[in-house]
Design an enzyme around this catalytic site. Sequence first.
Site, PDB file in Angstrom:
ATOM      1  CG  ASP A 259     -64.367 -17.738  16.095  1.00 16.20           C
ATOM      2  OD1 ASP A 259     -65.472 -18.226  16.367  1.00 16.20           O
ATOM      3  OD2 ASP A 259     -63.598 -18.219  15.248  1.00 16.20           O
ATOM      4  NE  ARG A 260     -62.506 -14.486  25.039  1.00 14.66           N
ATOM      5  CZ  ARG A 260     -62.055 -15.322  25.941  1.00 14.66           C
ATOM      6  NH1 ARG A 260     -62.703 -16.423  26.205  1.00 14.66           N
ATOM      7  NH2 ARG A 260     -60.958 -15.072  26.597  1.00 14.66           N
TER       8      ARG A 260
END
Length: 180
Positions: free
Chosen positions: A44-45
């Site tokens: 995930d970012r």
Amino acid sequence: MLILFNKPFNVLSQFTDKGNEGSDRQTLSDYIDVPNVYAAGRLDRDSEGLLLLTDDGRLQNRIASPKAKMPKTYWVQVEGIPDEAALAALRDGVALNDGQTRPAKVRRIDEPAGLWPRTPPVRFRKSVPDCWIELTITEGRNRQVRRMTAAVGHPTLRLIRYRIGEWSIDGLASGKWRPA
């Protein structure tokens, strides 16, 4: 070819930011200029750490496929200090809205040595303690580690993937990559 990349916080695990014209979000192409490699799995970012990239479809499948059950180890800064009951719940598997997780390996650890600063930093609150745990899972559901720690009452503040199978970020600075 296999590349180990220590993905910084706030970087997308893809080479383009399609559908977001004019976006200033960073992608893998801001760090890696190697043709025909693709991420084996996602990160995930808002997570950091090890991302593997390869040009080998079979290897990509072996790394990313849930059927392969390749262990992934995370360093997780959590809110509060998990007691033995919370750690036991993680070890036994946690009931999430998409089903029970597989049992995990977990232990409390000191803040990892040589940890790079996160930009922006995790918000510090004097009234709420935090600690680090090392958590190893063999599946990879969407935001699984964050959901697991929240389910036992200790929301994740910072999430760093340290190891996938035999590969780790040892000796690899944030934002840097090297061939495996």
